[in-house]
Enzyme design. Sequence first.
Site, short mmCIF file in Angstrom:
data_model
loop_
_atom_site.label_atom_id
_atom_site.label_comp_id
_atom_site.label_asym_id
_atom_site.label_seq_id
_atom_site.Cartn_x
_atom_site.Cartn_y
_atom_site.Cartn_z
N GLU A 127 5.70 -12.64 11.77
CA GLU A 127 5.11 -11.26 12.64
C GLU A 127 3.71 -10.85 12.58
O GLU A 127 3.23 -10.11 12.90
CB GLU A 127 5.97 -10.03 11.73
CG GLU A 127 7.38 -10.21 12.26
CD GLU A 127 7.97 -8.89 11.45
OE1 GLU A 127 7.55 -7.84 11.06
OE2 GLU A 127 9.05 -9.17 11.07
N HIS A 133 5.74 -14.07 6.31
CA HIS A 133 6.37 -12.96 6.92
C HIS A 133 5.30 -12.62 8.09
O HIS A 133 5.54 -12.49 9.07
CB HIS A 133 6.69 -11.67 6.12
CG HIS A 133 7.28 -10.84 6.99
ND1 HIS A 133 6.72 -9.76 7.80
CD2 HIS A 133 8.64 -10.50 6.79
CE1 HIS A 133 7.44 -9.07 8.28
NE2 HIS A 133 8.82 -9.34 7.70
N HIS A 169 0.89 -1.28 -0.14
CA HIS A 169 -0.04 -0.04 -0.02
C HIS A 169 0.84 1.43 0.13
O HIS A 169 0.29 2.36 -0.53
CB HIS A 169 -1.12 0.13 1.09
CG HIS A 169 -2.24 -0.94 0.89
ND1 HIS A 169 -2.09 -2.21 1.05
CD2 HIS A 169 -3.17 -0.73 0.08
CE1 HIS A 169 -3.19 -2.89 0.68
NE2 HIS A 169 -4.14 -1.94 -0.01
N HIS A 226 15.01 -13.82 8.06
CA HIS A 226 13.93 -14.60 8.78
C HIS A 226 14.11 -16.06 8.65
O HIS A 226 14.03 -16.71 9.69
CB HIS A 226 12.57 -14.20 8.41
CG HIS A 226 12.04 -12.71 8.95
ND1 HIS A 226 12.21 -12.53 10.18
CD2 HIS A 226 11.75 -11.62 8.27
CE1 HIS A 226 11.67 -11.16 10.18
NE2 HIS A 226 11.38 -10.80 9.12
CO CO Z 1 10.72 -8.78 9.04
#
Ligand code: CO
Length: 289
Positions: free
Chosen positions: A204, A174, A117, A236
């Site tokens: 997350e 993610h 966005h 990650h």
């Molecule tokens: Co991250």
Amino acid sequence: MIGIALVCVLFLASANCFASGGHGHKGPKKTGILLVAFGSSEASAQVSFENIDKKTKAAYPGIPVRWAYTSHIIREKLAKQGQHLDSPVVALAKMMDEKFTHVAVQTLHTIGGSEYHDLRRTVGAFKIMGGFEKVILGYPLMATQEDMEKTVAAAISSIPKDRKMDDAVVLMGHGTHHPSNAFYAALMFQLQLKDPNIFVGTVEGYPEIDSIKAMLIEKKIKKAYLIPFMSVAGDHAKNDMASDEEDSWKTILTKAGIQCIPVLKGTAEFDAYVDIWVEHIGGPLGHFE
Ligand code: CO
């Protein structure tokens, strides 16, 4: 022109500065594609970005392809190594300066979350500025139901061949605070309709690894393949998924008696996923005819 573009973008919030209209379109039609990635300094990511670049050029021959990285940190890191990459704002300003009239912007994002966005706002700023006749942003990997079905097929096709059906496959997305986080659980639902031992967790967002762990225990899973569901197998994947650190997914699941096999490959390394992004460029391009 880059300066003008930047100033206009900065003043977008008080947008009436554009009331005087566009910059005029007198030149011939010139179509371009801008591919946008978060960016990565991983060597494996460079290989997959080159593959995406090649596939894009093959699918849309004759259309110039440019790249931009959204991550400031990655761009700075690469600049120190002598590799210069533009932000989306600078890349679009340069394309405007080069008299492109129609630009299809395609991101390598997985969902339409915050970063997507942010990019949408940048593209919107260039729309308002009026320097292009058309500038349109394509969808991320998962947007429509058709995308979901293709993503399910891509995920299943990228599972290592030696996996047995009673081994679990745990994808690491993610995850985000953005409302689009719901796509991860939606993907797990649709994957499990095809293969009940595939799970989707996030670092997350939701679902968290604890919920996935409980599901694996309930199903008496003994072995799990851990696979990143992110375009690049970066920090990650290496640290939060595959490392021996105390709170990594591998450690958490191993402690629960599940043997873990981490697979360090990002989705951008698999053609089945890349094809979905490349197809999405056809969305904006279809509006240029
Ligand atoms: Co991250």
